[in-house]
Design an enzyme around this catalytic site. Structure first.
Site, PDB file in Angstrom:
ATOM      1  N   ASP A   1       0.868  -1.187   0.000  1.00  0.00           N
ATOM      2  CA  ASP A   1       0.000   0.000   0.000  1.00  0.00           C
ATOM      3  C   ASP A   1       0.900   1.231   0.000  1.00  0.00           C
ATOM      4  OD1 ASP A   1      -2.619  -1.075   0.060  1.00  0.00           O
ATOM      5  OD2 ASP A   1      -2.398  -1.547   2.174  1.00  0.00           O
TER       6      ASP A   1
ATOM      7  N   ARG B   1      -7.842  10.549   2.192  1.00  0.00           N
ATOM      8  CA  ARG B   1      -7.230   9.576   1.276  1.00  0.00           C
ATOM      9  C   ARG B   1      -7.750   9.772  -0.146  1.00  0.00           C
ATOM     10  NH1 ARG B   1      -8.630   3.916   3.539  1.00  0.00           N
ATOM     11  NH2 ARG B   1      -7.039   3.211   2.057  1.00  0.00           N
TER      12      ARG B   1
ATOM     13  N   LYS C   1      -8.612   2.022  -6.244  1.00  0.00           N
ATOM     14  CA  LYS C   1      -9.432   1.361  -5.227  1.00  0.00           C
ATOM     15  C   LYS C   1     -10.399   2.380  -4.601  1.00  0.00           C
ATOM     16  CE  LYS C   1      -5.822   1.950  -1.671  1.00  0.00           C
ATOM     17  NZ  LYS C   1      -4.817   1.262  -0.845  1.00  0.00           N
ATOM     18  N   HIS C   2     -11.565   1.944  -4.061  1.00  0.00           N
ATOM     19  CA  HIS C   2     -12.044   0.583  -3.804  1.00  0.00           C
ATOM     20  C   HIS C   2     -13.353   0.439  -4.574  1.00  0.00           C
ATOM     21  CE1 HIS C   2      -9.745   2.072  -0.321  1.00  0.00           C
ATOM     22  NE2 HIS C   2      -9.302   0.833  -0.183  1.00  0.00           N
TER      23      HIS C   2
ATOM     24  N   HIS D   1     -13.066  -2.003   7.600  1.00  0.00           N
ATOM     25  CA  HIS D   1     -12.103  -2.724   8.430  1.00  0.00           C
ATOM     26  C   HIS D   1     -12.798  -3.268   9.688  1.00  0.00           C
ATOM     27  CE1 HIS D   1      -9.299  -0.170   6.100  1.00  0.00           C
ATOM     28  NE2 HIS D   1      -8.472  -1.178   6.239  1.00  0.00           N
TER      29      HIS D   1
ATOM     30  N   ASP E   1      -9.946  -6.374  -1.607  1.00  0.00           N
ATOM     31  CA  ASP E   1      -9.368  -5.808  -0.400  1.00  0.00           C
ATOM     32  C   ASP E   1      -9.085  -6.977   0.553  1.00  0.00           C
ATOM     33  OD1 ASP E   1      -8.434  -3.867   1.328  1.00  0.00           O
ATOM     34  OD2 ASP E   1     -10.233  -2.631   1.211  1.00  0.00           O
TER      35      ASP E   1
END
Length: 509
Positions: free
Chosen positions: A89, A159, A189-190, A202, A271
């Site tokens: 990453d 991000r 992504k994503h 997560h 992911d």
């Protein structure tokens, strides 16, 4: 609490039935990307996986000591299998695993979007990709193509390049082209977007409730048109597309939408399967089988416990024996991975022959992103700083840099405290406020927050400090609150904090 789907096994005890043909066994292994422990040696179970055709490995901070060590590790891995994809990453900003290996400083995607200079974005992406190549890493799970569509989204935020799909698309193209020019594989992504959720996948399954025509597909279309070689799926349910399964496990989203409608023929990678959106509801092993059946080409098992990877591998092999996975699907996936590996995995030259990159690009971009709702504040000297921010996200490996350290590099008389996470109780928070106000008597006060609208404790501390010191300089290192008056950096990367410190001290040109 876990809520498993009835009839879906959490783990596989091991492969059963007759051995598969060697070519199909190798194809199944190519569909896996494994994390592992170690900085100089390769664990024996990983060696056996590589020997049977493992498609890739993903490196984390736990694998990084310094640049020479990383080169040694990637060289060892490539000796075991020259076409092994070695990935990491590498979004830039405060998120990255290569600080100890001398990673170039980059401000993070939102700040790049605020600066809105695609040439600067390309220069930052080039620096990050050049550094990867110098370490023997040829696949980067970046850039983020998500659009920050919900103010309360807890995981995308800075991000993303922004909240405007056209701006995000513009900077995606610049990033992808610069990374490709280095011979490094980028990964948007994503898919089909994580910015419209209010949940971090997560921690639990996320849902984007918007109708189809409101989804943020434009940046992914732009990435496909730009020739991005990899896309990563989101562990997000989109009821408008498939009300029953998250995108990572949905044939409608991966095969029909991405392959059919968007025309993507590169490598689609999941992911990480140990994220709770998959692990708690399906289990990693069943997740691997379902993702490949849905249209993924590779699944990531990022945890260092190789038993989890082996359980996922065994589930895939068992599914091939039982017919739940067809040989054609796995062979197709493996062929895409092989094409990617032939294009990116094998280094055509020594890592230390990599051309230089612009070391100043990241700081230049961070400086260009600093904004204030009004005029920039007057320089402060000998300030007392209270820097409030959430603790580092365990999966994103932000290093916990603070504004006081950046300010003291320019003004050694500055003092203050970094408040890394919510104080244990209200009394502790009140004590911090009292001490800060005492320390700041007769001196400038700088109050910094990060995504305060998500964290009530930050708002309470900020409001208490500003009530007593309305002259304090307010700073935001995350996404600013609507209508706020803060001096904004739009990120917590070291260059973001340096650019803020330059403005605060008057050192900015």
């Amino acid at each position: 609490m876990s809520h498993r789907i009835p009839g879906v096994t959490h783990s596989a005890s091991g492969p059963v039935g007759p051995a598969l043909p060697a070519a199909l066994d190798e194809a199944a292994h190519r569909c896996l990307v494994a994390g592992f422990d170690g900085t100089t040696t390769v664990p024996d179970p990983l060696k056996r996986l590589i020997d049977r055709g493992l498609g890739g490995v993903i490196l984390f901070t736990r694998n990084i000591r310094d640049a020479d060590q990383v080169r040694e590790l990637t060289g060892t891995l490539r000796t075991l299998r020259p076409d092994l994809l070695i990935a990491i990453d590498n979004e830039g900003g405060g998120i990255g695993h290569l600080v100890a290996a001398g990673a170039p400083e980059a401000p993070g995607s939102w700040a790049l979007g605020v600066a809105d200079d695609p040439a600067l974005t390309a220069a930052c992406a080039d620096a990050l990709a050049g550094h990867l190549l110098s370490l023997g890493i040829t696949a980067s799970y970046a850039p983020v193509a998500d659009v920050q569509s919900r103010p309360e989204n807890p995981i995308v935020r800075t991000r993303a390049f922004g909240a405007d799909p056209e701006l995000v698309s513009r900077h995606l193209r610049a990033w992808i082209a610069a990374t490709e020019a280095r011979g490094v594989a980028s990964c948007a992504k994503h898919f089909p977007g994580h910015g419209g959720t209010v949940t971090d996948s997560h921690h639990e399954l996320a849902v984007d409730p918007r109708p189809y025509d409101r989804l943020d597909l434009a940046p992914f279309r732009a990435a496909v048109e730009a020739g991005v070689p990899m896309l990563m799926s989101a562990h997000v349910v989109f009821p408008a597309l498939d009300p029953d399964r998250p995108a990572t496990l949905s044939p409608r989203i991966l095969s029909e939408l991405l392959r059919g409608e968007l025309g993507f023929d590169g490598v689609l990678v999941s992911d990480a399967l140990e994220m709770k959106a998959i692990a708690d509801r399906y289990g990693e092993a069943a997740g691997a089988r379902l993702a490949l059946a849905a249209g993924a080409d590779q699944v990531i098992v990022a945890v260092p416990d190789l038993e989890v990877t082996l359980a996922c591998r065994d589930a895939v092999l068992d599914a091939l024996r039982s017919g739940e996975l067809t040989p054609e699907r796995v062979t197709e996936a493996a062929a895409r991975v092989r094409r990617l590996a032939l294009r990116y995995a094998v280094l055509p030259y020594r890592p230390d022959d990599v051309a230089a990159w612009d070391e100043a690009a990241g700081l230049t971009a961070a400086r260009a992103a600093v904004r204030s709702a009004g005029s920039l504040p007057e320089p402060v000297h000998g300030a007392h700083v209270v820097d409030c921010f959430p603790p580092p996200h365990p999966a994103l490996n932000w290093g916990g840099e603070d504004l006081l350290t950046a300010l003291r590099a320019l003004d050694p008389t500055a003092t203050g405290t970094a408040v890394a996470g919510e104080p244990e109780d209200a009394e502790d928070a009140e004590d911090l406020v009292r001490k800060a106000l005492r320390a700041a008597q007769g001196r400038p006060l700088v109050v910094a927050v990060c995504d305060a609208e998500l964290y009530p404790w930050q708002r309470r501390m900020r409001d208490a400090l500003l009530a007593a010191r309305p002259d304090a300089v307010l700073v935001s290192t995350g996404l600013p609150e609507p209508g706020g008056r803060a001096l904004c950096a739009y990120g917590r990367g070291r260059v973001n904090l340096r650019a803020l410190a330059e403005v605060l001290t008057g050192a900015a040109g």
